[in-house]
Design an enzyme around this catalytic site. Structure first.
Site, PDB file in Angstrom:
ATOM      1  N   GLU A 136       0.475  -0.870  -0.302  1.00 24.68           N
ATOM      2  CA  GLU A 136       0.002   0.514   0.182  1.00 24.68           C
ATOM      3  C   GLU A 136       0.992   0.905  -0.153  1.00 24.68           C
ATOM      4  O   GLU A 136       2.285   0.894   0.131  1.00 24.68           O
ATOM      5  CB  GLU A 136      -0.812   0.233   1.169  1.00 24.68           C
ATOM      6  CG  GLU A 136      -1.899  -1.209   1.150  1.00 24.68           C
ATOM      7  CD  GLU A 136      -2.988  -1.312   2.328  1.00 24.68           C
ATOM      8  OE1 GLU A 136      -3.082  -0.263   3.496  1.00 24.68           O
ATOM      9  OE2 GLU A 136      -3.650  -2.079   2.635  1.00 24.68           O
ATOM     10  N   GLN A 344      28.020   0.366 -21.737  1.00 22.71           N
ATOM     11  CA  GLN A 344      28.917   0.727 -21.547  1.00 22.71           C
ATOM     12  C   GLN A 344      29.968   0.675 -22.823  1.00 22.71           C
ATOM     13  O   GLN A 344      30.550   1.374 -23.777  1.00 22.71           O
ATOM     14  CB  GLN A 344      30.174   0.901 -20.577  1.00 22.71           C
ATOM     15  CG  GLN A 344      31.882   1.687 -20.369  1.00 22.71           C
ATOM     16  CD  GLN A 344      31.020   3.262 -20.520  1.00 22.71           C
ATOM     17  OE1 GLN A 344      30.635   4.098 -19.436  1.00 22.71           O
ATOM     18  NE2 GLN A 344      31.867   4.049 -20.141  1.00 22.71           N
ATOM     19  N   GLY A 348      28.149   5.972 -27.650  1.00 27.14           N
ATOM     20  CA  GLY A 348      27.685   5.931 -28.234  1.00 27.14           C
ATOM     21  C   GLY A 348      25.570   5.233 -28.681  1.00 27.14           C
ATOM     22  O   GLY A 348      25.164   6.083 -28.024  1.00 27.14           O
ATOM     23  N   GLU A 371       9.327  -6.939  -4.797  1.00 23.74           N
ATOM     24  CA  GLU A 371       9.058  -8.014  -3.811  1.00 23.74           C
ATOM     25  C   GLU A 371       9.983  -8.256  -2.791  1.00 23.74           C
ATOM     26  O   GLU A 371      10.982  -9.095  -1.982  1.00 23.74           O
ATOM     27  CB  GLU A 371       9.365  -9.736  -5.343  1.00 23.74           C
ATOM     28  CG  GLU A 371       8.220  -9.979  -5.548  1.00 23.74           C
ATOM     29  CD  GLU A 371       7.900 -10.757  -6.020  1.00 23.74           C
ATOM     30  OE1 GLU A 371       8.333 -11.991  -5.541  1.00 23.74           O
ATOM     31  OE2 GLU A 371       7.555 -11.329  -7.226  1.00 23.74           O
TER      32      GLU A 371
HETATM   33  C1  LIG Z   1       7.518  -2.021 -10.383  1.00 27.18           C
HETATM   34  C2  LIG Z   1       6.688  -2.889 -10.077  1.00 27.18           C
HETATM   35  C3  LIG Z   1       5.873  -3.564  -9.618  1.00 27.18           C
HETATM   36  C4  LIG Z   1       5.457  -3.839  -8.361  1.00 27.18           C
HETATM   37  N1  LIG Z   1       4.255  -5.069  -8.646  1.00 27.18           N
HETATM   38  C5  LIG Z   1       3.796  -4.838  -7.276  1.00 27.18           C
HETATM   39  C6  LIG Z   1       3.342  -5.559  -6.714  1.00 27.18           C
HETATM   40  O1  LIG Z   1       2.621  -6.954  -7.908  1.00 27.18           O
HETATM   41  N2  LIG Z   1       2.447  -6.470  -5.514  1.00 27.18           N
HETATM   42  C7  LIG Z   1       2.614  -6.346  -4.444  1.00 27.18           C
HETATM   43  O2  LIG Z   1       2.053  -5.969  -3.759  1.00 27.18           O
HETATM   44  N3  LIG Z   1       3.417  -4.990  -4.488  1.00 27.18           N
HETATM   45  C8  LIG Z   1       4.262  -4.692  -5.355  1.00 27.18           C
HETATM   46  N4  LIG Z   1       5.629  -3.539  -5.832  1.00 27.18           N
HETATM   47  C9  LIG Z   1       6.346  -2.440  -4.096  1.00 27.18           C
HETATM   48  C10 LIG Z   1       7.502  -3.361  -4.392  1.00 27.18           C
HETATM   49  O3  LIG Z   1       6.772  -4.247  -3.570  1.00 27.18           O
HETATM   50  C11 LIG Z   1       7.084  -2.091  -3.225  1.00 27.18           C
HETATM   51  O4  LIG Z   1       8.069  -1.567  -4.052  1.00 27.18           O
HETATM   52  C12 LIG Z   1       8.410  -2.829  -2.718  1.00 27.18           C
HETATM   53  O5  LIG Z   1       8.925  -3.146  -1.467  1.00 27.18           O
HETATM   54  C13 LIG Z   1       8.748  -0.748  -1.756  1.00 27.18           C
HETATM   55  O6  LIG Z   1       8.376  -0.645  -1.052  1.00 27.18           O
HETATM   56  P1  LIG Z   1       8.091   0.574  -0.822  1.00 27.18           P
HETATM   57  O7  LIG Z   1       8.072   1.017  -2.672  1.00 27.18           O
HETATM   58  O8  LIG Z   1       7.319   1.972  -0.370  1.00 27.18           O
HETATM   59  O9  LIG Z   1       9.648   1.506  -1.421  1.00 27.18           O
HETATM   60  P2  LIG Z   1       9.891   1.410   1.047  1.00 27.18           P
HETATM   61  O10 LIG Z   1       9.325   0.983   1.981  1.00 27.18           O
HETATM   62  O11 LIG Z   1       9.498   3.689   1.740  1.00 27.18           O
HETATM   63  O12 LIG Z   1      11.480   2.164   0.779  1.00 27.18           O
HETATM   64  C14 LIG Z   1      12.640   3.608   0.207  1.00 27.18           C
HETATM   65  C15 LIG Z   1      14.093   2.947   0.371  1.00 27.18           C
HETATM   66  O13 LIG Z   1      14.508   2.492   2.192  1.00 27.18           O
HETATM   67  C16 LIG Z   1      15.050   1.331   2.457  1.00 27.18           C
HETATM   68  N5  LIG Z   1      14.528   0.619   3.575  1.00 27.18           N
HETATM   69  C17 LIG Z   1      13.076   0.830   3.951  1.00 27.18           C
HETATM   70  N6  LIG Z   1      13.084  -0.042   5.192  1.00 27.18           N
HETATM   71  C18 LIG Z   1      14.935  -0.115   4.902  1.00 27.18           C
HETATM   72  C19 LIG Z   1      15.024  -1.052   6.214  1.00 27.18           C
HETATM   73  N7  LIG Z   1      13.997  -1.492   7.604  1.00 27.18           N
HETATM   74  N8  LIG Z   1      16.913  -1.557   6.465  1.00 27.18           N
HETATM   75  C20 LIG Z   1      17.055  -0.954   5.274  1.00 27.18           C
HETATM   76  N9  LIG Z   1      16.764   0.166   4.409  1.00 27.18           N
HETATM   77  C21 LIG Z   1      15.152   0.408   4.193  1.00 27.18           C
HETATM   78  C22 LIG Z   1      14.410   0.159   1.635  1.00 27.18           C
HETATM   79  O14 LIG Z   1      15.543  -0.092   0.631  1.00 27.18           O
HETATM   80  C23 LIG Z   1      14.192   1.499  -0.778  1.00 27.18           C
HETATM   81  O15 LIG Z   1      15.388   1.973  -0.614  1.00 27.18           O
HETATM   82  C24 LIG Z   1       5.540  -2.885  -6.957  1.00 27.18           C
HETATM   83  C25 LIG Z   1       6.611  -1.567  -7.107  1.00 27.18           C
HETATM   84  C26 LIG Z   1       6.697  -2.004  -8.615  1.00 27.18           C
HETATM   85  C27 LIG Z   1       7.861  -0.166  -8.657  1.00 27.18           C
END
Ligand SMILES: Cc1cc2nc3c(=O)[nH]c(=O)nc-3n(C[C@H](O)[C@H](O)[C@H](O)COP(=O)(O)OP(=O)(O)OC[C@H]3O[C@@H](n4cnc5c(N)ncnc54)[C@H](O)[C@@H]3O)c2cc1C
Length: 392
Positions: A136, A344, A348, A371
């Site tokens: 979410e 790389q 170009g 994931e």
């Molecule tokens: C193209 C795409 C397809 C997707 N498909 C699905 C799907 O089909 N179903 C579904 O449920 N989800 C889906 N997702 C969601 C995806 O799983 C999440 O984007 C992902 O889990 C990261 O969550 P967030 O984007 O809220 O990032 P955040 O959780 O806000 O993280 C932001 C940054 O903080 C870092 N971070 C957060 N917590 C920690 C910690 N404890 N320690 C160190 N670093 C941390 C993260 O690594 C990241 O670099 C999809 C995402 C994308 C971009």
């Protein structure tokens, strides 16, 4: 007995003659029907539903599931190599197949016999496509903080809330959705199998992404959606366990997709380096370029070996979660590095859309995020190391 499959890019040791035939069939389909249209469909953000239907007819959407329900009953070792070949031709289609497996996982592994008999055969037969709804907007890495609410009302749940980032959002025929049935943290989450045509279910405009735009990603909105109680997968309150188990397997799919993409970039860079002449010689003859190619090939093969090792643990019924996290981490980091180096090597030309290297580079990035980001994979691996040895 060893069964050898010599593909266009990779020679593989397969467990059966049947799996050798399967690989040959998939490579042929992927080069004729997927690779040929990937660039155009990515540029126009066209979701290749027809190609997925064709893969469904070939049995690919049911490959890892029980033959009793019409599945292919292939071990993960084979399923992942099929996925790798598909992703080598077109990452978005590889992601779609992997997400479909993920969306069937809850029913296949946590559903009752009666539930499986009612729904699983249709879900894996090839006509239907699934989605997996965990994230979410406020709960990504901290997935247990999800707030989409399901309230019991007689023999139905009434579900309201918005899921974010859902692959196949708005296009799926069914959704494996993690919803909140109580305020008891991770123990208050339940997995529901929701029909895509349910009243009150809708989706937002797909996200405009850096790459993989042929794979639709959209918010899925539940507005008082009525879901029968017999669509609970596993136990009420057991949904987070279902979600994490699905991700253990799903991460192997993403690892295989990463290896496929990296192999495609390696192939493109190698072909270009042999062809391209500078200073009167093929650039592949310069040590600076051939060492880059050598490192790329080593990274791709190491990542493949790691996902296969994890898959064989899973096939043997052994704990594999930590190894799956390592495979996802290594394969997707390799995909990012290899696709960067491919750009790389093309110089170009690599920075233009006349060659696929720039697309591979843009596509690789998402694999380090989905994931569970690669930071989260390190958390999974680190936690397992700190536990008493379980064999994973
Ligand atoms: C193209 C795409 C397809 C997707 N498909 C699905 C799907 O089909 N179903 C579904 O449920 N989800 C889906 N997702 C969601 C995806 O799983 C999440 O984007 C992902 O889990 C990261 O969550 P967030 O984007 O809220 O990032 P955040 O959780 O806000 O993280 C932001 C940054 O903080 C870092 N971070 C957060 N917590 C920690 C910690 N404890 N320690 C160190 N670093 C941390 C993260 O690594 C990241 O670099 C999809 C995402 C994308 C971009």
């Amino acid at each position: 007995m060893v069964h050898v499959w010599k593909g266009a890019s990779v020679t593989r040791l397969m467990p059966t003659e049947e799996s050798v035939d399967l690989m040959a069939m998939v490579e042929d389909f992927a080069s004729r029907e997927l690779a040929s249209r990937a660039s155009d469909d990515e540029a126009s953000a066209t979701f290749p539903r027809d190609a997925l239907a064709a893969l469904g007819r070939l049995g690919i959407l049911g490959l890892p599931f029980d033959a009793a329900y019409g599945g292919g009953e292939q071990p993960y070792e084979v399923t992942l190599q099929v996925l790798e070949e598909i992703a080598r031709a077109w990452l978005s289609v590889g992601i779609s197949v992997s997400v479909h497996y993920l969306s069937c996982f809850a029913l296949a592994n946590f559903g009752t016999e009666e539930q499986r008999e009612r729904w699983l055969a249709d879900m894996i037969a090839g006509d239907l496509l699934g989605a997996y709804c965990l994230s979410e907007s406020h709960s990504g890495s901290d997935a247990a903080a999800l707030s989409t609410r399901a309230v019991l009302d007689g023999d139905h749940y009434r579900v309201s809330g918005t899921k974010a980032w859902i692959t196949h959002g708005g296009r799926a025929d069914f959704y494996s959705a993690m919803v909140r049935t109580s305020d008891d943290g991770a123990r208050g989450i339940t997995c529901l199998l929701v029909d895509g045509g349910s009243k009150g279910l809708s989706s937002a405009t797909p996200e405009h992404k850096m790459g993989a735009n042929a794979s639709p990603t959209a918010q899925v909105i539940f507005d008082d959606v009525r879901v029968p109680v017999d669509r609970v997968m596993g136990s009420v309150g057991g949904g987070f366990t279902v979600a994490l188990a699905a991700l253990d397997a799903g991460r192997l799919g993403i690892a295989a997709c990463g290896v496929g993409l990296a192999q495609a970039a390696l192939d493109a860079a190698t072909a270009y380096a042999i062809e391209r002449k500078q200073f009167g010689r093929s650039i592949a003859e310069f040590q600076g370029v051939s060492f880059l190619l050598a490192d790329m090939a080593t990274a791709v093969n190491a990542a493949r070996a790691l996902y296969l090792d994890a898959a064989r643990l899973k096939d043997a019924g052994l704990p594999f979660g930590s190894m799956a996290a390592m495979a996802k981490l290594a394969a997707t980091d390799a995909a990012m590095k290899v696709t960067t180096d491919a750009v790389q090597i093309l110089g170009g030309a690599g920075y233009t859309q006349d060659f696929p290297a720039e697309r591979y580079f843009r596509e690789a990035k998402v694999l380090q995020i989905v994931e569970g980001t690669n930071q989260i994979q390190r958390m999974v691996i680190g936690r397992a190391l700190a536990q008493p040895r379980t064999g994973s």
